[in-house]
Design a protein around this motif. Sequence first.
Motif, PDB file in Angstrom:
ATOM      1  N   PHE A 122       0.442   5.634   6.087  1.00  0.00           N
ATOM      2  CA  PHE A 122      -0.856   5.651   5.411  1.00  0.00           C
ATOM      3  C   PHE A 122      -1.324   4.211   5.255  1.00  0.00           C
ATOM      4  N   ILE A 124      -4.287   1.821   3.715  1.00  0.00           N
ATOM      5  CA  ILE A 124      -5.520   1.524   2.975  1.00  0.00           C
ATOM      6  C   ILE A 124      -5.635   0.021   2.710  1.00  0.00           C
ATOM      7  N   THR A 125      -4.501  -0.648   2.390  1.00  0.00           N
ATOM      8  CA  THR A 125      -4.545  -2.042   1.940  1.00  0.00           C
ATOM      9  C   THR A 125      -5.023  -2.984   3.055  1.00  0.00           C
ATOM     10  N   GLY A 130      -7.364  -6.236  -0.807  1.00  0.00           N
ATOM     11  CA  GLY A 130      -6.262  -6.070  -1.770  1.00  0.00           C
ATOM     12  C   GLY A 130      -6.482  -4.868  -2.659  1.00  0.00           C
ATOM     13  N   SER A 131      -6.321  -5.087  -3.978  1.00  0.00           N
ATOM     14  CA  SER A 131      -6.474  -3.985  -4.938  1.00  0.00           C
ATOM     15  C   SER A 131      -7.898  -3.440  -4.967  1.00  0.00           C
ATOM     16  N   TYR A 155       0.855  -4.628   4.855  1.00  0.00           N
ATOM     17  CA  TYR A 155       1.933  -3.975   4.080  1.00  0.00           C
ATOM     18  C   TYR A 155       2.041  -2.492   4.365  1.00  0.00           C
ATOM     19  N   ILE A 156       1.746  -2.084   5.570  1.00  0.00           N
ATOM     20  CA  ILE A 156       1.806  -0.653   5.865  1.00  0.00           C
ATOM     21  C   ILE A 156       3.257  -0.263   6.150  1.00  0.00           C
ATOM     22  N   SER A 157       3.774   0.641   5.346  1.00  0.00           N
ATOM     23  CA  SER A 157       5.187   1.033   5.449  1.00  0.00           C
ATOM     24  C   SER A 157       5.404   2.000   6.612  1.00  0.00           C
ATOM     25  N   PRO A 364       2.248   1.749  -5.147  1.00  0.00           N
ATOM     26  CA  PRO A 364       1.032   1.682  -4.339  1.00  0.00           C
ATOM     27  C   PRO A 364      -0.190   1.220  -5.136  1.00  0.00           C
ATOM     28  N   SER A 366      -1.027  -1.384  -8.592  1.00  0.00           N
ATOM     29  CA  SER A 366      -0.316  -2.325  -9.455  1.00  0.00           C
ATOM     30  C   SER A 366      -0.417  -1.915 -10.921  1.00  0.00           C
ATOM     31  N   GLU A 368      -1.379  -3.707 -13.329  1.00  0.00           N
ATOM     32  CA  GLU A 368      -2.646  -4.165 -13.935  1.00  0.00           C
ATOM     33  C   GLU A 368      -3.791  -3.212 -13.617  1.00  0.00           C
ATOM     34  N   ASN A 372      -6.086  -1.251 -16.180  1.00  0.00           N
ATOM     35  CA  ASN A 372      -7.557  -1.239 -16.091  1.00  0.00           C
ATOM     36  C   ASN A 372      -8.089   0.186 -16.165  1.00  0.00           C
ATOM     37  N   TYR A 385     -14.295  -6.250 -14.290  1.00  0.00           N
ATOM     38  CA  TYR A 385     -14.252  -6.799 -12.930  1.00  0.00           C
ATOM     39  C   TYR A 385     -15.228  -6.110 -12.027  1.00  0.00           C
TER      40      TYR A 385
END
Length: 385
Positions: A122, A124-125, A130-131, A155-157, A364, A366, A368, A372, A385
């Motif tokens: 999958f 998306i990043t 980023g986030s 960072y796709i696993s 997947p 964070s 923070e 939020n 933000y």
Amino acid sequence: MNFVESDERRELRRVVGELGKKYGYEWFNRQARTGGHTTELWLEAGKLGFLGVNLPEEYGGGGGGMADLSIVLEELGAAGCPLLMMVVSPSICGTVISRFGTDDQKQHWLPGLADGTTIMAFAITEPDAGSNSHQITTTARRTDDGWSLTGRKVYISGLDVAKAVLVVGRTEDARTGKLKPALFIVPTDAPGVEFRQIEMDLISPDKQYALFLDDVQLPREALVGSEDAALMQLFAGLNPERIMASAFAIGIARHALGKATAYVKERQVWKQPIGAHQGIAHPLAQIKIELELARLMMQKAAALYDAGDDLAAGEAANMAKYAAGEVAVRATDQAVQSLGGNGMTVEYGVASLVAAARATRIAPVSREMILNFVAQHSLGLPKSY
Ligand SMILES: Cc1cc2nc3c(=O)[nH]c(=O)nc-3n(C[C@H](O)[C@H](O)[C@H](O)COP(=O)(O)OP(=O)(O)OC[C@H]3O[C@@H](n4cnc5c(N)ncnc54)[C@H](O)[C@@H]3O)c2cc1C
């Protein structure tokens, strides 16, 4: 409300636990350290019906839900074999395809996802977004017979073991010209698809990759679900992802706590085993409490999701993922501390869990971004933000 687990689920826990113990952390860690894979365990779990417990029976699944799939990952993790791709392949990809795919997509992909012979990654990043996934720039342009997809993901696993990857891209709205999200199934061997391993400071058999999509030609039927409802479809896949990320973290925490507890019952350097000292016992007891709380929230999220309440499941899944990531970090750190010097050895295999646990605070989603979400949606506070 029912806190009593059914006989069927207790049995699922038991048999999955047996399978996990048959392989165990030593095997898992060896695969990780030698560049090996977990294919043997993955395929056995698939054959036994564990990987597809949440998928529809007519496509080879078990007809259960996220509560069942999270039990599988939690028990494998507790036995020392946290299979990261379970967070992705049967859960996000399997859910999105079974809920929004066409009959052909279901026929084509679900049986393999259910029996483990197909793994789907999958993506998306993106490096710049980023986030902030609203800023992704991977774009699908319409062609005469389908789509041309171009973009970059990080960072796709598991791309090395995946037959295909579910890519979150964007399409142009024909009316407004605005970009809107859309989901595409992209075979990993399609021309224009390249991926390069990112060297992570993680001891894990599951690797992360930078993915390059350069004018990848896709047929019309590569699009999953409706172009106009992709955000809703994406969220439907992200709740299972968060529930499974919680199961992944809880499995690691249980494994670490189990190792630490067994060790401090035996190790004696004064008159009694070190587990008699409150400096050792209390942190472990606190972790046990936090672990049970995280688990309860994960079970609530799974129950809400399986009952079809996506909205309430979203809040619970975020909270579960937060709590599970926190307890995984605390459990692995305290396990190292409890074992003293042995905690840092390869033989005892606890220090290697620390980085894996640490990653569950970042991926997947964070810590923070969850805070939020809770501040904004649960407490009604203004967005910063
Ligand atoms: C082991 C691993 C496996 C992964 N597998 C996958 C995968 O298979 N597929 C995939 O698509 N992605 C995957 N990822 C990526 C992962 O989802 C992202 O790393 C994560 O979402 C954070 O994005 P980022 O790394 O760009 O951090 P950034 O967005 O750059 O954030 C950096 C820090 O800033 C904080 N921050 C950012 N914005 C805010 C804000 N508004 N308020 C407060 N704090 C903020 C973040 O919380 C974080 O602590 C994986 C990552 C790891 C580590």
